[in-house]
Design a protein around this motif. Structure first.
Motif, PDB file in Angstrom:
ATOM      1  N   ALA A 112       4.555  80.608  25.130  1.00 44.48           N
ATOM      2  CA  ALA A 112       3.360  81.279  25.653  1.00 44.48           C
ATOM      3  C   ALA A 112       2.090  80.468  25.379  1.00 44.48           C
ATOM      4  CB  ALA A 112       3.253  82.672  25.047  1.00 44.48           C
ATOM      5  N   GLU A 113       2.010  79.783  24.230  1.00 49.35           N
ATOM      6  CA  GLU A 113       0.803  79.018  23.919  1.00 49.35           C
ATOM      7  C   GLU A 113       0.627  77.812  24.834  1.00 49.35           C
ATOM      8  OE1 GLU A 113       0.732  77.282  20.040  1.00 49.35           O
ATOM      9  OE2 GLU A 113       2.502  76.032  20.381  1.00 49.35           O
ATOM     10  N   CYS A 114       1.693  77.443  25.555  1.00 50.81           N
ATOM     11  CA  CYS A 114       1.631  76.292  26.454  1.00 50.81           C
ATOM     12  C   CYS A 114       1.307  76.679  27.895  1.00 50.81           C
ATOM     13  CB  CYS A 114       2.947  75.514  26.407  1.00 50.81           C
ATOM     14  SG  CYS A 114       3.279  74.755  24.801  1.00 50.81           S
ATOM     15  N   ALA A 115       1.102  77.961  28.162  1.00 51.79           N
ATOM     16  CA  ALA A 115       0.651  78.422  29.476  1.00 51.79           C
ATOM     17  C   ALA A 115      -0.832  78.743  29.341  1.00 51.79           C
ATOM     18  CB  ALA A 115       1.444  79.636  29.934  1.00 51.79           C
ATOM     19  N   VAL A 116      -1.674  77.782  29.678  1.00 52.33           N
ATOM     20  CA  VAL A 116      -3.116  77.838  29.412  1.00 52.33           C
ATOM     21  C   VAL A 116      -3.843  78.202  30.707  1.00 52.33           C
ATOM     22  CG1 VAL A 116      -5.099  76.514  28.598  1.00 52.33           C
ATOM     23  CG2 VAL A 116      -2.813  76.086  27.632  1.00 52.33           C
ATOM     24  N   PRO A 117      -4.828  79.105  30.640  1.00 56.11           N
ATOM     25  CA  PRO A 117      -5.551  79.477  31.856  1.00 56.11           C
ATOM     26  C   PRO A 117      -6.048  78.260  32.631  1.00 56.11           C
ATOM     27  CG  PRO A 117      -6.185  80.939  30.068  1.00 56.11           C
ATOM     28  CD  PRO A 117      -5.298  79.877  29.462  1.00 56.11           C
ATOM     29  N   LYS A 118      -5.817  78.274  33.924  1.00 57.59           N
ATOM     30  CA  LYS A 118      -6.206  77.169  34.802  1.00 57.59           C
ATOM     31  C   LYS A 118      -7.729  77.071  34.881  1.00 57.59           C
ATOM     32  CE  LYS A 118      -5.764  75.935  39.746  1.00 57.59           C
ATOM     33  NZ  LYS A 118      -7.101  76.396  40.205  1.00 57.59           N
ATOM     34  N   PRO A 119      -8.289  75.885  34.637  1.00 59.10           N
ATOM     35  CA  PRO A 119      -9.743  75.735  34.746  1.00 59.10           C
ATOM     36  C   PRO A 119     -10.221  76.057  36.162  1.00 59.10           C
ATOM     37  CG  PRO A 119      -8.780  73.854  33.621  1.00 59.10           C
ATOM     38  CD  PRO A 119      -7.643  74.640  34.197  1.00 59.10           C
ATOM     39  N   PRO A 120     -11.308  76.782  36.291  1.00 61.34           N
ATOM     40  CA  PRO A 120     -11.808  77.102  37.631  1.00 61.34           C
ATOM     41  C   PRO A 120     -12.249  75.832  38.353  1.00 61.34           C
ATOM     42  CG  PRO A 120     -13.414  77.715  35.944  1.00 61.34           C
ATOM     43  CD  PRO A 120     -12.160  77.338  35.225  1.00 61.34           C
ATOM     44  N   GLY A 121     -12.055  75.833  39.655  1.00 58.69           N
ATOM     45  CA  GLY A 121     -12.516  74.706  40.461  1.00 58.69           C
ATOM     46  C   GLY A 121     -11.499  73.612  40.670  1.00 58.69           C
ATOM     47  N   LEU A 122     -10.405  73.621  39.920  1.00 61.03           N
ATOM     48  CA  LEU A 122      -9.373  72.605  40.096  1.00 61.03           C
ATOM     49  C   LEU A 122      -8.367  73.064  41.142  1.00 61.03           C
ATOM     50  CD1 LEU A 122      -8.445  71.317  36.519  1.00 61.03           C
ATOM     51  CD2 LEU A 122     -10.255  70.531  38.048  1.00 61.03           C
ATOM     52  N   SER A 123      -7.958  72.148  42.010  1.00 60.45           N
ATOM     53  CA  SER A 123      -6.859  72.430  42.923  1.00 60.45           C
ATOM     54  C   SER A 123      -5.560  72.498  42.131  1.00 60.45           C
ATOM     55  CB  SER A 123      -6.772  71.349  43.993  1.00 60.45           C
ATOM     56  OG  SER A 123      -6.348  70.115  43.407  1.00 60.45           O
ATOM     57  N   TRP A 124      -4.495  72.978  42.775  1.00 61.74           N
ATOM     58  CA  TRP A 124      -3.199  72.993  42.092  1.00 61.74           C
ATOM     59  C   TRP A 124      -2.780  71.575  41.701  1.00 61.74           C
ATOM     60  CZ3 TRP A 124      -1.907  77.117  39.868  1.00 61.74           C
ATOM     61  CH2 TRP A 124      -2.071  78.378  40.447  1.00 61.74           C
ATOM     62  N   ALA A 125      -3.007  70.614  42.591  1.00 62.09           N
ATOM     63  CA  ALA A 125      -2.625  69.229  42.292  1.00 62.09           C
ATOM     64  C   ALA A 125      -3.424  68.695  41.104  1.00 62.09           C
ATOM     65  CB  ALA A 125      -2.840  68.345  43.517  1.00 62.09           C
ATOM     66  N   GLN A 126      -4.726  68.937  41.080  1.00 64.09           N
ATOM     67  CA  GLN A 126      -5.554  68.467  39.972  1.00 64.09           C
ATOM     68  C   GLN A 126      -5.169  69.149  38.667  1.00 64.09           C
ATOM     69  OE1 GLN A 126      -9.280  69.508  41.753  1.00 64.09           O
ATOM     70  NE2 GLN A 126      -9.695  67.428  42.483  1.00 64.09           N
ATOM     71  N   ALA A 127      -4.898  70.449  38.730  1.00 67.63           N
ATOM     72  CA  ALA A 127      -4.496  71.173  37.519  1.00 67.63           C
ATOM     73  C   ALA A 127      -3.167  70.660  36.990  1.00 67.63           C
ATOM     74  CB  ALA A 127      -4.407  72.675  37.823  1.00 67.63           C
ATOM     75  N   ALA A 128      -2.227  70.381  37.891  1.00 64.23           N
ATOM     76  CA  ALA A 128      -0.927  69.863  37.466  1.00 64.23           C
ATOM     77  C   ALA A 128      -1.057  68.476  36.848  1.00 64.23           C
ATOM     78  CB  ALA A 128       0.031  69.815  38.654  1.00 64.23           C
ATOM     79  N   ALA A 129      -1.995  67.682  37.331  1.00 67.49           N
ATOM     80  CA  ALA A 129      -2.160  66.311  36.856  1.00 67.49           C
ATOM     81  C   ALA A 129      -2.913  66.218  35.537  1.00 67.49           C
ATOM     82  CB  ALA A 129      -2.896  65.490  37.916  1.00 67.49           C
ATOM     83  N   LEU A 130      -3.524  67.310  35.106  1.00 67.62           N
ATOM     84  CA  LEU A 130      -4.405  67.259  33.939  1.00 67.62           C
ATOM     85  C   LEU A 130      -3.710  67.214  32.585  1.00 67.62           C
ATOM     86  CD1 LEU A 130      -7.283  67.456  32.726  1.00 67.62           C
ATOM     87  CD2 LEU A 130      -7.055  69.952  32.881  1.00 67.62           C
ATOM     88  N   PRO A 131      -2.684  68.045  32.307  1.00 61.52           N
ATOM     89  CA  PRO A 131      -2.301  68.279  30.906  1.00 61.52           C
ATOM     90  C   PRO A 131      -1.849  67.058  30.124  1.00 61.52           C
ATOM     91  CG  PRO A 131      -1.422  70.007  32.302  1.00 61.52           C
ATOM     92  CD  PRO A 131      -1.957  68.956  33.220  1.00 61.52           C
TER      93      PRO A 131
END
Length: 326
Positions: A112-131
């Motif tokens: 559960a600690e590894c499911a972090v709220p998605k930052p606003p403004g990021l596309s799905w692709a950008q969010a996936a590429a971030l961690p």
């Protein structure tokens, strides 16, 4: 669910989209419906058998999607079981996609600690590429490397996920960034992201050329080495400078002159990945500085994971390679 499954180690052709049993919740874990996943060099090593993942296996460390229990958009932090010591991970530390089935799937189970709220403004692709590259680079630059505004940073390589992330994060922190590359075009693209200068590491005197980009040719406060070129990296440092090593894609061994190292008063710092606290620090830093999102090179459909791996291995890209699951 559909997932990219590896039945034996080897080339990219071993990655095949198949129907597999759904990921399921267990105590302390949640299931994420994955909207996009991102490739890392780590995935190539998993595919090749370097980490001896159990077969059949679903690779993939990075992803973003929706928690099935709450409907919340999240990014997946692939740093599993870090522990409470911020200095180093616990003995039980894993990267998602090593032993646990990873993100090249419609569903993935994570703590559960590894499911972090998605930052606003990021596309799905950008969010996936971030961690993975985000937390790895943040820890390397700031937690381990102690980079401060006004300091100079040399990034070995200009085009990979860590390199592009390092340029944007360090520039946002007020550091002066110089990159190396084999391509003038990639140097120019790094400058567009915030690098002040760049040199071609294909030239025999590239270390001297890089040092000439620093005040008085004195060398860099910090060198970030994601490839394993320690000898050249140390020569690029100023006396008392810091070398942060976080990869070995070019060399996995190094020979160094010990006397010149200790007379130079250098710091040699190893790092990999980062803790949940590092990731929280990254997200706060991005919000406070308006640091740009990850650079996306190309997006492939989930059923073209093999093509995505071949593109990553070609070295032709600039930024992150992403799989679209929608």
């Amino acid at each position: 669910m559909r997932a990219v499954v590896l039945h034996r180690f080897g080339a990219a052709d071993e990655l095949r989209l198949e129907s597999t049993p759904d990921a399921t919740e267990r105590t302390g874990w949640v299931v994420v419906q994955v909207r996009a996943s991102a490739l890392n060099w780590h995935d190539v090593l998993v595919r090749q058998g370097v980490y001896r993942s159990p077969l059949p296996h679903v690779p993939g460390a990075d992803g973003a999607g929706v928690r099935r229990d709450t409907g919340e958009p999240v990014v997946v932090l692939p740093s599993l079981h870090w522990g409470t010591d911020q200095a180093a991970p616990s003995a039980g530390f894993q990267i998602l996609g090593d032993v646990e089935r990873g993100t090249y799937a419609e569903l993935v189970a994570v703590p559960a600690e590894c499911a972090v709220p998605k930052p606003p403004g990021l596309s799905w692709a950008q969010a996936a590429a971030l961690p993975l590259v985000g937390v790895t680079t943040f820890r390397a630059l700031f937690t381990r490397g102690r980079l401060a505004a006004g300091e100079s940073l040399l990034v070995l390589g200009a085009s990979g996920g860590v390199a592009t992330s390092a340029v944007t994060l360090a520039a946002a922190a007020g550091a002066r960034v110089v990159v190396t590359s084999s391509s003038p075009d990639k140097v120019d693209r790094a400058k567009a992201l915030g690098a002040a200068d760049g040199v071609l590491h294909t030239e025999h005197d590239w270390v001297d050329a890089a040092r000439r980009c620093t005040p008085g040719n004195a060398g860099f406060d910090l060198v970030l080495d994601p490839v394993g070129r320690w000898n050249e990296a140390v020569r690029a440092l100023r006396r008392g400078g810091r070398l942060v090593v976080l990869g070995a894609s070019v060399n996995d061994t190094a020979r160094m002159d010990v006397r010149s190292f200790y007379f130079g008063q250098y710091d040699l710092l190893g790092t990999t990945m980062g803790s949940p606290a590092d990731f929280a620090g990254l997200l706060s830093f991005m919000a406070e500085t308006n640091a740009p999102p990850p650079v996306i090179d190309r997006t492939f459909p989930l059923d073209a994971a093999a093509d995505a791996h071949r593109h990553l291995e070609s070295g032709a890209g600039f930024g992150k390679v992403v799989l679209d699951h929608v």
